[in-house]
Design a protein around this motif. Structure first.
Motif, PDB file in Angstrom:
ATOM      1  N   VAL A 244       0.864  -1.173   0.000  1.00 38.61           N
ATOM      2  CA  VAL A 244       0.000   0.000   0.000  1.00 38.61           C
ATOM      3  C   VAL A 244       0.902   1.225   0.000  1.00 38.61           C
ATOM      4  O   VAL A 244       1.771   1.366   0.863  1.00 38.61           O
ATOM      5  N   ILE A 245       0.746   2.083  -0.990  1.00 38.30           N
ATOM      6  CA  ILE A 245       1.627   3.240  -1.130  1.00 38.30           C
ATOM      7  C   ILE A 245       0.811   4.526  -1.241  1.00 38.30           C
ATOM      8  O   ILE A 245      -0.411   4.498  -1.387  1.00 38.30           O
ATOM      9  N   ASP A 246       1.515   5.637  -1.182  1.00 37.60           N
ATOM     10  CA  ASP A 246       0.924   6.944  -1.476  1.00 37.60           C
ATOM     11  C   ASP A 246       2.042   7.837  -2.014  1.00 37.60           C
ATOM     12  O   ASP A 246       3.181   7.391  -2.168  1.00 37.60           O
TER      13      ASP A 246
ATOM     14  N   LEU B 175      -2.867   6.540 -10.627  1.00 37.21           N
ATOM     15  CA  LEU B 175      -4.209   6.110 -10.237  1.00 37.21           C
ATOM     16  C   LEU B 175      -4.973   5.461 -11.380  1.00 37.21           C
ATOM     17  O   LEU B 175      -6.055   4.899 -11.156  1.00 37.21           O
ATOM     18  N   ASN B 176      -4.430   5.510 -12.603  1.00 40.49           N
ATOM     19  CA  ASN B 176      -5.084   4.871 -13.742  1.00 40.49           C
ATOM     20  C   ASN B 176      -4.316   3.670 -14.286  1.00 40.49           C
ATOM     21  O   ASN B 176      -4.736   3.062 -15.275  1.00 40.49           O
TER      22      ASN B 176
ATOM     23  N   ALA C 142       5.353  -5.936  -5.771  1.00 40.08           N
ATOM     24  CA  ALA C 142       4.076  -5.509  -6.334  1.00 40.08           C
ATOM     25  C   ALA C 142       3.442  -4.444  -5.451  1.00 40.08           C
ATOM     26  O   ALA C 142       3.538  -4.481  -4.226  1.00 40.08           O
ATOM     27  N   VAL C 143       2.797  -3.481  -6.088  1.00 42.15           N
ATOM     28  CA  VAL C 143       1.964  -2.510  -5.379  1.00 42.15           C
ATOM     29  C   VAL C 143       0.525  -2.978  -5.482  1.00 42.15           C
ATOM     30  O   VAL C 143       0.019  -3.238  -6.582  1.00 42.15           O
ATOM     31  N   GLY C 144      -0.136  -3.095  -4.340  1.00 41.32           N
ATOM     32  CA  GLY C 144      -1.525  -3.541  -4.328  1.00 41.32           C
ATOM     33  C   GLY C 144      -2.530  -2.412  -4.329  1.00 41.32           C
ATOM     34  O   GLY C 144      -3.634  -2.553  -4.841  1.00 41.32           O
ATOM     35  N   GLN C 145      -2.115  -1.255  -3.758  1.00 42.32           N
ATOM     36  CA  GLN C 145      -3.083  -0.174  -3.624  1.00 42.32           C
ATOM     37  C   GLN C 145      -2.376   1.161  -3.478  1.00 42.32           C
ATOM     38  O   GLN C 145      -1.346   1.269  -2.810  1.00 42.32           O
ATOM     39  N   CYS C 146      -2.919   2.185  -4.108  1.00 45.33           N
ATOM     40  CA  CYS C 146      -2.545   3.582  -3.884  1.00 45.33           C
ATOM     41  C   CYS C 146      -3.830   4.374  -3.723  1.00 45.33           C
ATOM     42  O   CYS C 146      -4.652   4.419  -4.657  1.00 45.33           O
TER      43      CYS C 146
END
Length: 281
Positions: free
Chosen positions: A134-136, A239-240, A255-259
């Motif tokens: 989970v990243i931002d 985000l797209n 892997a990134v699962g969510q931003c």
């Protein structure tokens, strides 16, 4: 038992003071570093690591002596790992810095170096939810785009603060913006994204560090049948995207699962991880 480290080719026990208060890396961040992964007595992607190190040293105008070679550094690294009994699985941190001196009175441009070895940890592929990190995006500062941006510099402040922000907010990592409001890289990684089965990564002109795994993938992906392009990455692109993954020489491909509210798949990311592991065997 206390371990050992190398300073300018000599072996010392951990805890031994070998640099002075006038050390230029301590004072000014004047230097650069490499982090390397060792498996079964081999430095993974060593040619890319040493090439990046020497290229960065030339850019920072070090006077590189004849004895300061990739072969000598490799010998120091492997001897240190053997001495510390971690030759099978280790992480190396090699720090290069200029000789002592003030900001303007510098006379000695030769490199000094310290090599540390640590046991390799087992890094989880997905330390956060949704099948990946989970990243931002780090909101408080941005990185300049210039000729020094790609250097793995000892001046690491923006990445330290972004990593602190990630930890304080329960994130697996943070993306770092450049001066134009686009993505440069992450705190300890380069960023790739996938859209319609095409793989992208920001060009180094966007301010990111010249990562070793990044370069490896750019070399290997076309021959493996993938389409890969270097292209600026905006927050809207993040985000797209269909997938996002982060690359680092020690932690590999994550892997990134969510931003924010966007969740990602990871099918191409898994293929990239398999491609890398085939080369790391």
């Amino acid at each position: 038992m206390p371990g050992y480290f190398v300073h300018n080719g000599q072996l010392f026990r951990e805890g031994k003071a070998v640099i002075s208060p006038d050390n230029r890396s301590f004072r000014y961040g004047d230097g650069l570093f490499e982090t390397m992964r060792i498996i079964n007595g081999n430095i993974l992607l060593k040619e890319l690591h040493f090439e990046r190190l020497l290229r960065g040293m030339r850019l920072l105008q070090f006077n590189i002596p004849e004895f300061f070679t990739a072969a000598q550094l490799e010998e120091d690294i492997l001897s240190l790992c053997k001495k510390n009994r971690i030759a099978d699985k280790a992480v190396i941190r090699l720090v290069v810095f200029r000789s002592d001196g003030g900001l303007y009175d510098l006379e000695d441009m030769r490199p000094n170096y310290i090599i540390q070895s640590m046991a390799l940890q087992q890094y989880p592929v997905a330390p956060a939810g949704n099948g990946g990190l989970v990243i931002d995006i780090y909101p408080d500062a941005s990185k300049a785009c210039n000729i020094f941006s790609e250097v793995k510099s000892n001046n690491f402040l923006i990445y330290v603060m972004a990593a602190m922000y990630a930890r304080q907010n329960g994130l697996g990592d943070c993306l770092v913006l450049n001066q134009y409001g686009r993505i440069a890289d992450a705190t300890i990684a380069n960023v790739f994204w996938v859209k319609n089965k095409v793989i992208y990564t920001p060009p180094l002109s966007e301010g990111g560090v010249a990562g070793v795994i990044r370069r490896f993938l750019l070399q290997q992906l076309p021959a493996a049948g993938y389409t890969v392009n270097e292209q600026p990455l905006t927050p809207d692109d993040v985000l797209n995207a269909d997938e996002i993954f982060l690359t680092n020489a020690v932690k590999g491909i994550r892997a990134v699962g969510q931003c924010r509210n966007r969740s990602y798949s990871s099918s191409v990311t898994k293929e990239m991880r398999s491609l890398l592991m085939d080369k790391w065997k």
